[in-house]
Design a protein around this motif. Structure first.
Motif, PDB file in Angstrom:
ATOM      1  N   LYS A 228       0.820  -1.220   0.000  1.00  0.00           N
ATOM      2  CA  LYS A 228       0.000   0.000   0.000  1.00  0.00           C
ATOM      3  C   LYS A 228       0.853   1.268   0.000  1.00  0.00           C
ATOM      4  CE  LYS A 228      -3.702   0.194   2.559  1.00  0.00           C
ATOM      5  NZ  LYS A 228      -4.605   0.137   3.747  1.00  0.00           N
ATOM      6  N   GLY A 229       2.167   1.098   0.035  1.00  0.00           N
ATOM      7  CA  GLY A 229       3.037   2.268   0.034  1.00  0.00           C
ATOM      8  C   GLY A 229       2.926   3.091   1.303  1.00  0.00           C
ATOM      9  N   ILE A 230       2.745   2.423   2.438  1.00  0.00           N
ATOM     10  CA  ILE A 230       2.606   3.120   3.717  1.00  0.00           C
ATOM     11  C   ILE A 230       3.946   3.734   4.137  1.00  0.00           C
ATOM     12  CG2 ILE A 230       2.014   2.852   6.168  1.00  0.00           C
ATOM     13  CD1 ILE A 230      -0.354   2.459   4.291  1.00  0.00           C
ATOM     14  N   ASN A 231       3.888   4.958   4.662  1.00  0.00           N
ATOM     15  CA  ASN A 231       5.070   5.622   5.217  1.00  0.00           C
ATOM     16  C   ASN A 231       5.144   5.341   6.713  1.00  0.00           C
ATOM     17  OD1 ASN A 231       5.976   7.320   2.827  1.00  0.00           O
ATOM     18  ND2 ASN A 231       3.855   7.990   3.029  1.00  0.00           N
ATOM     19  N   PHE A 232       6.238   4.739   7.138  1.00  0.00           N
ATOM     20  CA  PHE A 232       6.423   4.411   8.555  1.00  0.00           C
ATOM     21  C   PHE A 232       7.305   5.479   9.215  1.00  0.00           C
ATOM     22  CE2 PHE A 232       5.193   0.400   6.715  1.00  0.00           C
ATOM     23  CZ  PHE A 232       4.426  -0.194   7.700  1.00  0.00           C
ATOM     24  N   TYR A 233       6.788   6.040  10.317  1.00  0.00           N
ATOM     25  CA  TYR A 233       7.532   7.060  11.061  1.00  0.00           C
ATOM     26  C   TYR A 233       7.773   6.573  12.490  1.00  0.00           C
ATOM     27  CZ  TYR A 233       6.050  10.060   7.191  1.00  0.00           C
ATOM     28  OH  TYR A 233       5.834  10.582   5.942  1.00  0.00           O
ATOM     29  N   THR A 234       8.830   7.088  13.090  1.00  0.00           N
ATOM     30  CA  THR A 234       9.143   6.727  14.473  1.00  0.00           C
ATOM     31  C   THR A 234       9.378   7.979  15.304  1.00  0.00           C
ATOM     32  OG1 THR A 234      11.514   6.523  14.005  1.00  0.00           O
ATOM     33  CG2 THR A 234      10.185   4.524  13.805  1.00  0.00           C
ATOM     34  N   ASP A 235       8.992   7.906  16.560  1.00  0.00           N
ATOM     35  CA  ASP A 235       9.245   8.972  17.535  1.00  0.00           C
ATOM     36  C   ASP A 235       9.604   8.283  18.850  1.00  0.00           C
ATOM     37  OD1 ASP A 235       9.362  11.196  19.116  1.00  0.00           O
ATOM     38  OD2 ASP A 235       7.219  11.665  19.035  1.00  0.00           O
ATOM     39  N   TYR A 236      10.874   7.932  19.000  1.00  0.00           N
ATOM     40  CA  TYR A 236      11.321   7.124  20.125  1.00  0.00           C
ATOM     41  C   TYR A 236      11.931   7.995  21.234  1.00  0.00           C
ATOM     42  CZ  TYR A 236      10.951   3.067  16.980  1.00  0.00           C
ATOM     43  OH  TYR A 236      10.497   2.098  16.118  1.00  0.00           O
ATOM     44  N   ASP A 237      11.700   7.592  22.463  1.00  0.00           N
ATOM     45  CA  ASP A 237      12.330   8.221  23.624  1.00  0.00           C
ATOM     46  C   ASP A 237      13.602   7.428  23.948  1.00  0.00           C
ATOM     47  OD1 ASP A 237      13.158   9.166  26.055  1.00  0.00           O
ATOM     48  OD2 ASP A 237      11.216   8.996  27.053  1.00  0.00           O
ATOM     49  N   PRO A 238      14.780   7.992  23.672  1.00  0.00           N
ATOM     50  CA  PRO A 238      16.020   7.221  23.869  1.00  0.00           C
ATOM     51  C   PRO A 238      16.368   6.957  25.329  1.00  0.00           C
ATOM     52  CG  PRO A 238      16.512   9.494  23.274  1.00  0.00           C
ATOM     53  CD  PRO A 238      15.035   9.330  23.125  1.00  0.00           C
ATOM     54  N   SER A 239      15.667   7.626  26.264  1.00  0.00           N
ATOM     55  CA  SER A 239      15.977   7.440  27.690  1.00  0.00           C
ATOM     56  C   SER A 239      15.341   6.192  28.288  1.00  0.00           C
ATOM     57  CB  SER A 239      15.509   8.663  28.486  1.00  0.00           C
ATOM     58  OG  SER A 239      14.090   8.733  28.529  1.00  0.00           O
ATOM     59  N   ILE A 240      14.492   5.495  27.512  1.00  0.00           N
ATOM     60  CA  ILE A 240      13.795   4.318  28.043  1.00  0.00           C
ATOM     61  C   ILE A 240      14.795   3.192  28.287  1.00  0.00           C
ATOM     62  CG2 ILE A 240      12.078   2.534  27.552  1.00  0.00           C
ATOM     63  CD1 ILE A 240      10.543   4.589  25.916  1.00  0.00           C
ATOM     64  N   PRO A 241      14.849   2.662  29.511  1.00  0.00           N
ATOM     65  CA  PRO A 241      15.760   1.535  29.784  1.00  0.00           C
ATOM     66  C   PRO A 241      15.235   0.240  29.169  1.00  0.00           C
ATOM     67  CG  PRO A 241      14.436   2.013  31.723  1.00  0.00           C
ATOM     68  CD  PRO A 241      14.103   3.069  30.709  1.00  0.00           C
ATOM     69  N   VAL A 271       1.903   5.251   9.265  1.00  0.00           N
ATOM     70  CA  VAL A 271       1.822   4.543  10.544  1.00  0.00           C
ATOM     71  C   VAL A 271       2.974   5.055  11.401  1.00  0.00           C
ATOM     72  CG1 VAL A 271       2.049   2.326  11.728  1.00  0.00           C
ATOM     73  CG2 VAL A 271       0.696   2.483   9.625  1.00  0.00           C
ATOM     74  N   LEU A 272       2.661   5.431  12.627  1.00  0.00           N
ATOM     75  CA  LEU A 272       3.668   6.007  13.526  1.00  0.00           C
ATOM     76  C   LEU A 272       3.890   5.109  14.731  1.00  0.00           C
ATOM     77  CD1 LEU A 272       5.412   8.417  14.646  1.00  0.00           C
ATOM     78  CD2 LEU A 272       3.287   9.275  15.681  1.00  0.00           C
ATOM     79  N   PHE A 273       5.169   4.831  15.046  1.00  0.00           N
ATOM     80  CA  PHE A 273       5.556   4.156  16.280  1.00  0.00           C
ATOM     81  C   PHE A 273       6.135   5.215  17.224  1.00  0.00           C
ATOM     82  CE2 PHE A 273       6.609  -0.232  14.183  1.00  0.00           C
ATOM     83  CZ  PHE A 273       5.252  -0.413  13.930  1.00  0.00           C
ATOM     84  N   CYS A 274       5.555   5.314  18.409  1.00  0.00           N
ATOM     85  CA  CYS A 274       5.998   6.330  19.376  1.00  0.00           C
ATOM     86  C   CYS A 274       6.187   5.683  20.747  1.00  0.00           C
ATOM     87  CB  CYS A 274       4.973   7.463  19.460  1.00  0.00           C
ATOM     88  SG  CYS A 274       5.333   8.735  20.692  1.00  0.00           S
TER      89      CYS A 274
END
Length: 366
Positions: A228-241, A271-274
């Motif tokens: 479907k040509g979905i654009n995947f984005y990420t917004d990660y918190d690098p402080s997570i242990p 689709v966003l992963f946060c």
């Protein structure tokens, strides 16, 4: 002289005990002076308001509660009339942090003239009831799965045996490929059944992993079949242990939700992963100092209001061709990690939020 120190120490210990009790309450407690400046708030109040105590001590409550004049008026009225206590039920308020909640609250005056505001979050109580219902449903589904596994195990053995006998009779290698597939799939299902039934050979230990590695693994799987040509984005918190999880099962939970998000998203959509850290997280009736929240968001049409409260039940799906098992399985997996999956949906934005407590113990699961 020593007697005087003893009195002071005893009084100090009583104060410490009092605040220890307040800090462990599941009710928000805020102490105000006569000008409505905040003198103290407990840990639950910090979580409810969404701002730390250090930031708002000595700040007027008027500056913390935004666009909710009824709340301040009721507090001022209780102060002016010097009532012993006043209880207001089911009032919606918005804090300056942007968080809106439905609350019951009681305003009372202490012996020292200060004002005590006790706040109970009503929508949180409703959420607890819903979570308890989810837990009961998850337990019932697990028992159902065990019953089905018992019924499936014997036919699988017969299926595998028949495929082996057929393979011996076949001459052409092309045909033997089919029997090989049957045997391999029967073995895979047999292993799955054994895990469901608790075969000790299939006990798997929890491991500490970086949650972003898990999400990136799932994202790569989704990109392989991205028709479907979905654009995947990420917004990660690098402080997570690192989190302590049963990795294979948790990947399956994330994968199920991600597949649904891709199916729901528009062609060429997103689709966003946060990920975020949640402090003083409340899951069911338990409160955790730290938890991890994973949001999976899509830009699809949204979930029908008629089924959104039951989408985690087996056989409930928003898609005509859906089985309704993916979300139910995911919820069961997350429950076993002490967490929960929640969903908010409106046209153009659906968010599935997975919250699990951060813990250090290495357990086992079957």
């Amino acid at each position: 002289m020593l007697a005087g120190y003893g009195y002071i120490l005893e009084k100090l210990m009583k104060e410490i005990d009092k605040y220890t009790i307040l800090e462990n309450l599941h009710t928000a407690v805020v102490l105000l002076d006569e000008h409505l400046h905040i003198l103290y708030l407990n840990a639950y109040a910090e979580m409810l308001i969404g701002i730390s105590a250090k930031q708002i001590i000595n700040i007027s409550m008027k500056n913390i509660v935004a666009n909710s004049p009824g709340f301040i008026e009721n507090v001022q009225k209780a102060v002016a009339e010097e009532e012993q206590s006043c209880t207001i039920r089911e009032q919606s308020i918005t804090f300056v942090s942007g968080k809106s909640v439905l609350i019951d609250y009681t305003v009372s005056r202490g012996n020292d003239g200060n004002i005590i505001v006790e706040i109970t979050q009503i929508d949180h109580q409703r959420r607890i009831s819903k979570e308890e219902q989810f837990f009961a449903q998850s337990h019932a589904m697990h028992n159902l799965a065990k019953g089905l596994a018992h019924e499936v195990r014997n036919p699988l053995g017969g299926l595998r045996g028949a495929a082996q006998l057929l393979e011996k009779e076949l001459v052409e290698d092309d045909l033997k490929e089919y029997t090989k597939i049957i045997i391999e799939e029967a073995d895979r299902l047999q292993n799955l059944v054994s895990r469901i039934l608790g075969d000790s050979k299939y006990v798997v230990k929890k491991v500490h992993v970086n949650i972003h590695q898990v999400l990136e693994h799932v994202r790569q799987l989704m990109l392989i079949d991205n028709h479907k040509g979905i654009n995947f984005y990420t917004d990660y918190d690098p402080s997570i242990p690192d989190v302590c999880i049963w990795q294979d099962q948790f990947i399956q939970a994330i994968l199920n939700i991600s597949r649904n998000a891709v199916e729901a998203a528009k062609a060429g959509g997103m689709v966003l992963f946060c990920t975020r850290i949640v402090r003083q997280a409340v899951i069911g009736v338990h409160r955790y100092k730290l938890a991890v929240k994973i949001d999976i968001q899509d830009d699809g049409e949204g979930i029908d209001e008629e089924i959104i409260d039951s989408i985690f039940l087996p056989m409930i799906s928003s898609r005509p061709d859906g089985t309704g098992l993916g979300l139910s399985i995911s919820q069961s997996i997350v429950f076993r990690h002490g967490g929960i999956i929640e969903c908010e949906s409106k046209p153009g934005c659906t968010v599935f939020s997975i919250t699990i407590p951060l813990e250090d113990d290495l357990g086992e699961r079957q």
